[in-house]
Design an enzyme around this catalytic site. Structure first.
Site, mmCIF file in Angstrom:
data_model
loop_
_atom_site.group_PDB
_atom_site.id
_atom_site.type_symbol
_atom_site.label_atom_id
_atom_site.label_comp_id
_atom_site.label_asym_id
_atom_site.label_seq_id
_atom_site.Cartn_x
_atom_site.Cartn_y
_atom_site.Cartn_z
ATOM 1 N N ASP A 36 0.786 -1.077 -0.094
ATOM 2 C CA ASP A 36 0.046 -0.026 0.157
ATOM 3 C C ASP A 36 0.981 1.428 0.108
ATOM 4 O O ASP A 36 1.793 1.221 0.930
ATOM 5 C CB ASP A 36 -0.922 0.056 1.228
ATOM 6 N N GLY A 87 -9.172 5.349 1.805
ATOM 7 C CA GLY A 87 -9.615 6.073 2.955
ATOM 8 C C GLY A 87 -11.281 5.562 3.325
ATOM 9 O O GLY A 87 -12.191 6.458 3.314
ATOM 10 N N GLY A 88 -11.315 4.122 3.168
ATOM 11 C CA GLY A 88 -12.815 3.716 3.429
ATOM 12 C C GLY A 88 -13.445 4.185 4.861
ATOM 13 O O GLY A 88 -14.548 3.911 4.816
ATOM 14 N N ASN A 125 -10.260 0.371 0.226
ATOM 15 C CA ASN A 125 -9.495 0.152 1.379
ATOM 16 C C ASN A 125 -9.682 0.620 2.738
ATOM 17 O O ASN A 125 -10.362 1.749 2.993
ATOM 18 C CB ASN A 125 -8.188 1.213 1.165
ATOM 19 N N THR A 163 -8.061 2.167 9.231
ATOM 20 C CA THR A 163 -8.422 2.744 10.623
ATOM 21 C C THR A 163 -9.697 2.076 11.422
ATOM 22 O O THR A 163 -9.550 2.050 12.490
ATOM 23 C CB THR A 163 -8.554 4.285 10.463
#
Ligand code: 13P
Length: 280
Positions: free
Chosen positions: A84, A208-209, A229, A232
């Site tokens: 990534d 930033g899903g 993706n 977090t």
């Protein structure tokens, strides 16, 4: 079976669903994600940032760990091991040589011409090893791996120029999503997303899903996103469960018990995401 990104993402594009990329941080992360995706019988992409790879001991440790876990756990689903945000040709080459089946070269901090030059260099090497390549255009903002970046959105023209000039396999156009937690509501440019999708034959990726509401995720998939993706959100699910465990068991010191107390919460989050991405 470790696979590159081609078939799983082309299948998702045709089937109008999104394959999840879950970022991994350690052995437990990898094991939990593999077990739950096997249970759900869906293809999965394991994303590894440069920082996470360093934390785990290097690309070779990660690749060998993933392969060994797949063997020991009898994993039969397609699994793609993906670097990534590779920051340079050298970093991507190292991951490929260690056994990664897919890489992202993120040269988006450079001017477009330089982004294309670096991306093409990675593509030429990766394709000679049957490894797929994702690239970024525009710049995805937010915080990842302790690096904070400012967003700038991609344009259709830049996407076409990058894809035609580099022969990449998938594209992450920055369209308003950010890494980490959002300040306020996400504001995705769905119009440009749909336009890019109509003009390109390769699958599109949404970074930033975390924190994107379900209705926006579904809209993004309908606008052509084939890979989403998540990093977090899994960390938060794990952390909340571990925090609760520690407060209820202040004398627990066995790391297997402490780290393992986040397992079911992680698996539940994986299930929730997979359902939302309408995976099959
Ligand atoms: P989040 O941390 O926002 O889920 O983003 C993950 C990501 O895009 C990894 O590249």
């Amino acid at each position: 079976m470790l696979v590159n990104g081609n078939k799983i993402l082309q299948d998702a594009k045709k089937g109008k669903y999104a394959v999840p990329q879950f970022n991994i941080n350690n052995l437990e992360w990898t094991k939990n994600i593999l077990e739950e995706c096997e249970n759900l019988n869906i293809a999965v992409i394991l994303g590894v940032s440069e920082g996470a790879a360093k934390y785990m001991g290097g690309y070779k440790v990660v690749a060998d760990m993933v392969k060994a876990l797949m063997e020991e756990l009898n994993i039969t689903i397609p699994v793609c091991l993906h670097l990534d945000h590779g920051s340079s040709f050298e970093s991507c080459k190292k991951a490929i040589d260690a056994g990664f089946s897919s890489v992202m070269i993120d040269a988006s901090k450079h001017e477009l011409e330089e982004n294309i030059r670096i991306t093409k260099e990675v593509v030429d090497y990766a394709h000679s090893k049957d490894v797929t390549v994702e690239a970024e255009v525009g710049h995805i903002g937010g915080t990842e791996d302790n690096v904070t970046a400012t967003s700038s959105n991609a344009t259709l023209e830049d996407c076409l120029t990058l894809v035609n000039g580099s022969n990449i396999d998938s594209l992450a156009p920055a369209l308003g999503s950010v890494h980490g937690l959002y300040k306020g509501e996400p504001n995705l440019d769905f119009e440009t997303m749909a336009e890019i999708n109509e003009n390109l034959s390769i699958p599109l990726v949404l970074h930033g899903g975390t924190g994107i509401p379900d209705y926006d995720i579904k809209k993004a998939i309908s606008c052509g996103i084939s890979k989403i993706n998540i990093n977090t959100e899994l960390q938060i699910a794990w952390h909340d469960a571990v925090k609760k465990f520690i407060s209820e068991n202040p004398d627990a010191y066995d790391p297997r018990k402490v780290i393992g107390s986040g397992k079911e919460a992680m698996k539940a989050k994986v299930r929730e995401k997979v359902e939302m991405f309408n995976n099959k």
